[in-house]
Write a protein that holds these residues in place. Structure first.
Motif, PDB file in Angstrom:
ATOM      1  N   LEU A 359     -15.745  17.156 -62.304  1.00 36.14           N
ATOM      2  CA  LEU A 359     -15.273  15.816 -62.003  1.00 36.14           C
ATOM      3  C   LEU A 359     -14.230  15.406 -63.048  1.00 36.14           C
ATOM      4  CD1 LEU A 359     -18.457  13.863 -60.990  1.00 36.14           C
ATOM      5  CD2 LEU A 359     -16.634  14.745 -59.561  1.00 36.14           C
ATOM      6  N   PRO A 360     -13.198  14.762 -62.616  1.00 40.18           N
ATOM      7  CA  PRO A 360     -12.178  14.336 -63.569  1.00 40.18           C
ATOM      8  C   PRO A 360     -12.770  13.325 -64.558  1.00 40.18           C
ATOM      9  CG  PRO A 360     -11.795  13.354 -61.428  1.00 40.18           C
ATOM     10  CD  PRO A 360     -12.884  14.359 -61.241  1.00 40.18           C
ATOM     11  N   ALA A 361     -12.399  13.444 -65.807  1.00 39.84           N
ATOM     12  CA  ALA A 361     -12.883  12.502 -66.823  1.00 39.84           C
ATOM     13  C   ALA A 361     -11.680  11.967 -67.596  1.00 39.84           C
ATOM     14  CB  ALA A 361     -13.844  13.221 -67.770  1.00 39.84           C
ATOM     15  N   PRO A 362     -11.776  10.771 -68.041  1.00 40.15           N
ATOM     16  CA  PRO A 362     -10.666  10.224 -68.819  1.00 40.15           C
ATOM     17  C   PRO A 362     -10.584  10.927 -70.170  1.00 40.15           C
ATOM     18  CG  PRO A 362     -12.529   8.721 -68.774  1.00 40.15           C
ATOM     19  CD  PRO A 362     -12.838   9.811 -67.823  1.00 40.15           C
ATOM     20  N   VAL A 370     -11.831   3.002 -71.156  1.00 39.97           N
ATOM     21  CA  VAL A 370     -11.884   3.180 -69.692  1.00 39.97           C
ATOM     22  C   VAL A 370     -13.257   2.802 -69.190  1.00 39.97           C
ATOM     23  CG1 VAL A 370     -11.801   4.890 -67.845  1.00 39.97           C
ATOM     24  CG2 VAL A 370     -10.110   4.950 -69.669  1.00 39.97           C
ATOM     25  N   THR A 371     -14.272   3.301 -69.879  1.00 34.65           N
ATOM     26  CA  THR A 371     -15.632   2.999 -69.467  1.00 34.65           C
ATOM     27  C   THR A 371     -15.866   1.498 -69.464  1.00 34.65           C
ATOM     28  OG1 THR A 371     -16.209   5.018 -70.630  1.00 34.65           O
ATOM     29  CG2 THR A 371     -18.023   3.651 -69.858  1.00 34.65           C
ATOM     30  N   GLN A 372     -15.345   0.872 -70.509  1.00 31.92           N
ATOM     31  CA  GLN A 372     -15.534  -0.580 -70.617  1.00 31.92           C
ATOM     32  C   GLN A 372     -14.874  -1.297 -69.457  1.00 31.92           C
ATOM     33  OE1 GLN A 372     -13.894  -2.228 -74.165  1.00 31.92           O
ATOM     34  NE2 GLN A 372     -14.743  -4.269 -73.770  1.00 31.92           N
ATOM     35  N   ALA A 373     -13.640  -0.883 -69.172  1.00 33.35           N
ATOM     36  CA  ALA A 373     -12.905  -1.530 -68.091  1.00 33.35           C
ATOM     37  C   ALA A 373     -13.628  -1.351 -66.758  1.00 33.35           C
ATOM     38  CB  ALA A 373     -11.499  -0.950 -68.009  1.00 33.35           C
ATOM     39  N   LEU A 374     -14.107  -0.132 -66.555  1.00 27.83           N
ATOM     40  CA  LEU A 374     -14.780   0.142 -65.282  1.00 27.83           C
ATOM     41  C   LEU A 374     -16.099  -0.609 -65.211  1.00 27.83           C
ATOM     42  CD1 LEU A 374     -14.079   3.935 -64.785  1.00 27.83           C
ATOM     43  CD2 LEU A 374     -13.153   2.024 -63.488  1.00 27.83           C
ATOM     44  N   CYS A 392     -13.323  13.146 -54.919  1.00 27.47           N
ATOM     45  CA  CYS A 392     -12.881  13.585 -56.234  1.00 27.47           C
ATOM     46  C   CYS A 392     -11.459  13.105 -56.501  1.00 27.47           C
ATOM     47  CB  CYS A 392     -12.933  15.104 -56.336  1.00 27.47           C
ATOM     48  SG  CYS A 392     -14.599  15.696 -56.576  1.00 27.47           S
ATOM     49  N   ALA A 393     -10.643  13.237 -55.451  1.00 27.87           N
ATOM     50  CA  ALA A 393      -9.252  12.807 -55.599  1.00 27.87           C
ATOM     51  C   ALA A 393      -9.193  11.312 -55.888  1.00 27.87           C
ATOM     52  CB  ALA A 393      -8.471  13.133 -54.335  1.00 27.87           C
ATOM     53  N   ARG A 394     -10.035  10.563 -55.203  1.00 31.70           N
ATOM     54  CA  ARG A 394     -10.012   9.112 -55.403  1.00 31.70           C
ATOM     55  C   ARG A 394     -10.528   8.730 -56.789  1.00 31.70           C
ATOM     56  NH1 ARG A 394     -11.599   5.932 -50.010  1.00 31.70           N
ATOM     57  NH2 ARG A 394     -10.780   4.256 -51.284  1.00 31.70           N
ATOM     58  N   LEU A 395     -11.554   9.412 -57.229  1.00 35.75           N
ATOM     59  CA  LEU A 395     -12.064   9.134 -58.566  1.00 35.75           C
ATOM     60  C   LEU A 395     -10.993   9.436 -59.601  1.00 35.75           C
ATOM     61  CD1 LEU A 395     -14.488   8.426 -60.378  1.00 35.75           C
ATOM     62  CD2 LEU A 395     -15.005  10.848 -60.459  1.00 35.75           C
ATOM     63  N   GLU A 396     -10.310  10.509 -59.354  1.00 38.91           N
ATOM     64  CA  GLU A 396      -9.263  10.891 -60.280  1.00 38.91           C
ATOM     65  C   GLU A 396      -8.183   9.813 -60.334  1.00 38.91           C
ATOM     66  OE1 GLU A 396      -7.714  14.745 -59.451  1.00 38.91           O
ATOM     67  OE2 GLU A 396      -6.138  14.516 -60.937  1.00 38.91           O
ATOM     68  N   SER A 397      -7.793   9.368 -59.172  1.00 42.07           N
ATOM     69  CA  SER A 397      -6.736   8.355 -59.153  1.00 42.07           C
ATOM     70  C   SER A 397      -7.234   7.041 -59.761  1.00 42.07           C
ATOM     71  CB  SER A 397      -6.225   8.144 -57.727  1.00 42.07           C
ATOM     72  OG  SER A 397      -7.243   7.642 -56.912  1.00 42.07           O
TER      73      SER A 397
END
Lengths: 510, 435
Positions: A359-362, A370-374, A392-397
């Motif tokens: 899975l894509p990770a920041p 990023v975690t905070q923002a999400l 996966c593509a959407r998570l990445e974007s």
């Protein structure tokens, strides 16, 4: 000790009446312990050696106990008698006789009568025939004959075809003609008659009477043509097949050798089949190196696959995707991704993996933000319930967008801070020296933009130009960022790819 | 009892072939009575019988028609020389052509040899696959009207041979005394379109006889005299002219039919002990490399037979083009029959049939026949499996054995044509019941 004890007793003139009794009882007990009963099956000498501490051995050597003899029946004689019987499967009164046990029930039904099972067959009335079953190829007489034969031989089609005798003026029928007519009539009858059960069972029954005449005929023709091959044709086919196998093997061998050569010459751990080898490097080949490489070459080489698919083993190079395989892929939701043409380093080598593992990770630097923002938005990005390709593509974007947002905010903050500082300076300058402000402004803006680029932390060497471009003005930063964003969305998914592409290029140059 | 599906009702099984008639109890593994189908008779009424045979032949048998007065049947029938005794056979090419002596033969087998009363036992009779409807109805008539059997059934030898091999579907290659036939059997039914037959064994015998009686550079033509006509003989060296004296008193009273039959027997005996077939097709070297075999004829003449003994068997599998050109009615050989039979079958079936080839019949016991057949078949078909029982009894009496199995099955007993049904429906019931 016992002796000394008695001595003491005697010396102390204590009563010693109990002592002889005790010694008399202990001695035999000891003796008894030594000769515990020797189990059967062990020789005395052996037992003396191993002592009583071998229970498993004893069990093993115990005399085997034979199985009890089976007891047939009650042991008494079985009486048989010749008894006449009638067969319920017969319509007449034929009486045959057979031997049965006298204990058997004389009134019981004949045990083989239950095998007299009639197969179910369809019949039709004249009215039904005229309403549904008319066919320009078949007369009613012929259909009647067919149905009679089918009933007589219980739909054993080969026999039916053999015994079927058409009326004199009708054409000869093939087995497929007969089957087709019979099944089509049955289907029509099922369809047009009132049906007691539910639709599903009716459809199932209809299905069981399905018959595709053309297909059957084609199949038979194919079998016949297979059988009609001459020995020469068969031999030729076999020879061709062997030739094909040989060619394939040669191809594989050649590829392997080429890879070995490549590795030897260029020092790449190349698992890739389609790197073009350079001929003039051949002289550099040393025997020692060759041997060494050969060992590596024997390892199984799997071409790298992009990280976010379920890779289906090593795809053969330049797979020709036929229409059929494409259809099959679509049906089974298989998405094939061509491995990037030039990536073959150890870093990008990816074995078969599940998509959810990658899975894509920041980026680590930005992770908390990023975690905070999400979390503020109420999204949990660490776990995908359904890691499909699209998800996966959407998570990445999403992560990219969040990163971009954080970057932008950082830049904005910085710029605002700069502006604030500059204002303060401006205010101070308007009070004092004017020439300082003129020189300082562009420099500070430049520095701020560069800081933003650093925060970006994208170690793309090619971005140098963009950084220059961004440095030109504050306003252009955003548009530049936008361009960069689109670039990065590519590069995130293929960091290794672009890196390896460069490596490859460099190596070629070298 | 139910477990193996058998239920014996003490039925009798009767298998009438060209060379012999077999009879026995259903459920047995060999027939109790095997008697020759040939029988002797005197055309002149009131002829003197040979004293020692009267008891055997003519007690409690139905009276034969006056034209064929007093047939001599059984083991002591045709084998014994009688003055002016003609020899007849009711069976020609496996089909019964003359029903007159049939009751006598059956009665001899059942009553005289097996000592049973036919009216107490259901009887299963066999028929060749190409039997006519009239023939089987006549057979039913004989059994019901003359032997008063309680129940009757007539079954096909092809099907029965498949059953004897434990198969429901099979390609039965039956090489008998007079006929070689190939019968495709599917689910216990003969596919009549795929049924082929030819008088191949006769051709082979004729060829063998030709080889024996014609002189070659190595030896003279051989006189095929039966031992019944030879009074005395002296041992001679191999290849030397025989020294024997004929029974001159018998020569004049010997009929042509009897003598012809005896000569055929000599040829058959020679074939069975000496002749063979090469397992990989004709090859002069292979034939020459096999050892020669000695054989002594009743005249005392004996010699070694080399490659020529393999020419005989070759006739089963290969006919030279000029031979075919000369004789347009030449019986077809086994490969021709096979391909003809298979061509008439559905393409789907061919594979099944070739995987279930059943070789049967006394003629198939010919030395090397099974191996040669296997070689021929596997050359042309990818997956061939031949079932050829090694036990000669099973091979020779395969039809009877299958009948024995069928008539002892519990599920079969509803198929019998009972006396009641015969009286009610008459002859057509035979065709309806015995498909």
């Amino acid at each position: 000790m016992a002796v000394s004890a008695s001595d003491i007793r005697s010396a102390l003139s204590l009563p010693s009446s109990s002592t002889p009794v005790q010694s008399a009882t202990t001695a035999p007990r000891k003796y008894q312990g030594q000769v515990t009963k020797k189990p059967e099956g062990i020789s005395r000498e052996l037992y003396a050696l191993i002592g009583p501490s071998a229970p498993s051995l004893v069990a093993h050597l115990a005399k085997p106990r034979l199985k009890q003899k089976p007891n047939f029946g009650s042991g008494g004689k079985v009486k048989w008698e010749w008894r006449p019987f009638r067969n319920a499967g017969r319509t007449d009164s034929l009486q045959l006789g057979h031997w049965v046990k006298t204990t058997d029930d004389p009134d019981a039904e004949y045990s083989f009568a239950k095998y007299n099972v009639q197969s179910q067959s369809y019949t039709y009335s004249q009215e039904e025939y005229t309403r549904f079953l008319e066919d320009k190829d078949w007369t009613k007489d012929e259909t009647d004959i067919l149905f009679n034969v089918v009933r007589e031989y219980d739909t054993r089609w080969y026999v039916v075809h053999d015994r079927y005798e058409p009326p004199p003026d009708s054409p000869t029928r093939s087995l497929e003609d007969l089957k087709d007519r019979y099944y089509s009539v049955c289907r029509k009858l099922i369809r047009n008659r009132p049906w007691a059960g539910d639709e599903a069972s009716k459809a199932q029954l209809l299905n069981s009477y399905q018959f595709d005449k053309d297909r059957e005929r084609m199949r038979k023709d194919y079998i016949a043509s297979l059988e009609d091959r001459t020995p020469e044709e068969i031999a030729e086919e076999e020879a061709l097949f062997i030739e094909l196998k040989r060619l394939e093997q040669n191809e594989r061998k050649f590829k392997k050798e080429r890879d070995e050569l490549l590795r030897t010459l260029l020092g790449i751990d190349s698992g890739l089949p389609d790197i073009v080898a350079e001929e003039d490097g051949l002289s550099a080949l040393s025997a020692e190196g060759f041997k060494k490489r050969k060992k590596n070459a024997n390892e199984i080489e799997i071409p790298s696959t992009p990280s976010n698919i379920i890779s289906l083993g090593p795809p053969p190079p330049k797979r020709a995707q036929s229409a059929k395989s494409a259809a099959l892929d679509a049906q089974n939701c298989i998405i094939r991704v061509e491995p990037p043409a030039s990536s073959a380093t150890k870093i990008t080598h990816a074995p078969v993996h599940l998509r959810s593992f990658k899975l894509p990770a920041p980026k680590a630097a930005l992770l908390p933000k990023v975690t905070q923002a999400l979390t503020e938005l109420g999204i949990n990005h660490t776990r995908l319930v359904m890691p499909t390709r699209e998800n996966c593509a959407r998570l990445e974007s999403l992560i990219e967008a969040t990163t971009a947002l954080i970057d932008t905010k950082k830049v904005v903050d910085r710029v605002e801070q700069d502006i604030r500082v500059l204002r303060v300076r401006l205010g101070r300058a308007s009070e004092g020296a004017e020439e300082d402000g003129k020189e300082g402004t562009p420099m500070e803006v430049d520095g701020g933009a560069e800081a933003g680029a650093d925060a970006d932390a994208d170690a793309d060497a090619d971005a140098e130009g963009e950084v220059d471009g961004r440095a030109q003005s504050i306003l252009s930063t955003r548009s530049g960022r936008g361009r960069k964003q689109s670039r990065r969305s590519m590069s995130v998914s293929s960091i290794g790819t672009s890196a390896s592409a460069r490596v490859g290029k460099r190596q070629k140059r070298g | 009892m139910v477990n193996y599906g058998g239920d014996e009702v003490s039925a009798l099984v009767l298998d009438i072939g060209t060379s012999s008639l077999r009879a026995g109890y259903a459920g047995d593994d060999i027939p109790k009575a095997v008697i020759p189908s040939f029988y002797g008779y005197h055309t002149v009424d009131g002829d003197v019988q040979m004293g020692e045979n009267t008891l055997e032949n003519f007690e409690s048998t139905p009276k034969p028609p006056p034209s064929d007065a007093k047939p001599y049947v059984g083991r002591d029938g045709p084998l014994i020389w009688r003055e002016n005794m003609e020899l007849g056979n009711p069976v020609r090419d496996a089909l019964i052509v003359d029903f007159n002596p049939i009751p006598t033969l059956i009665s001899h087998a059942l009553v005289d040899v097996m000592r049973v009363n036919p009216s107490e036992h259901p009887v299963l009779v066999t028929e060749p696959a190409w039997n006519t409807a009239a023939n089987r109805e006549r057979m039913a008539e004989i059994m019901f009207e003359e032997f008063h059997v309680p129940a009757f059934y007539i079954a096909n030898t092809g099907v029965l041979n498949a059953f004897a091999a434990g198969k429901g579907s099979a390609l039965v290659i039956d090489v008998g005394y007079a006929m070689a036939s190939i019968t495709p059997v599917v689910d216990g039914f003969v596919l009549r379109k795929g049924l082929v037959s030819s008088a191949l064994p006769k051709l082979v015998k004729a060829h063998a006889r030709h080889i024996l009686s014609n002189p070659t550079p190595m030896r003279r033509g051989i006189e095929l005299l039966p031992h019944q006509l030879i009074a005395s003989k002296l041992p001679v060296e191999p290849g030397a002219p025989p020294k024997f004296t004929l029974r001159e008193d018998r020569i004049s009273g010997t009929t042509n039919s009897w003598r012809g039959w005896c000569e055929n027997r000599e040829v058959e005996e020679w074939m069975q002990s000496v002749a063979g077939v090469l397992d990989q097709g004709w090859n002069d070297q292979a034939a020459a490399s096999r050892p020669a075999r000695q054989y002594e004829f009743p005249t005392g003449y004996n010699t070694y037979f080399g490659p020529e003994r393999y020419q005989v068997g070759e006739q089963f599998f290969f006919h030279s083009p000029q031979l075919v050109a000369q004789n347009p009615n030449l019986p077809k050989n086994i490969p021709t029959l096979l391909s003809e039979s298979l061509r008439a079958c559905d393409p789907d079936l061919r594979q099944v049939l070739m995987g279930n080839v059943v070789l049967t019949g006394g003629g198939s016991l010919f030395s090397g026949f099974a191996d040669r057949l296997e070689a021929e078949l596997s050359r042309n078909f990818p997956h061939v499996k031949i079932h050829a029982p090694g036990n000669p009894i099973e091979r020779r009496y395969g039809g009877w054995l299958g009948g024995s199995i069928l008539a002892s099955l519990g599920t079969f007993h509803q198929l019998w044509i009972s006396r009641e049904e015969w009286q009610e429906h008459g002859k057509p019931i035979v065709g309806q019941r015995c498909k």
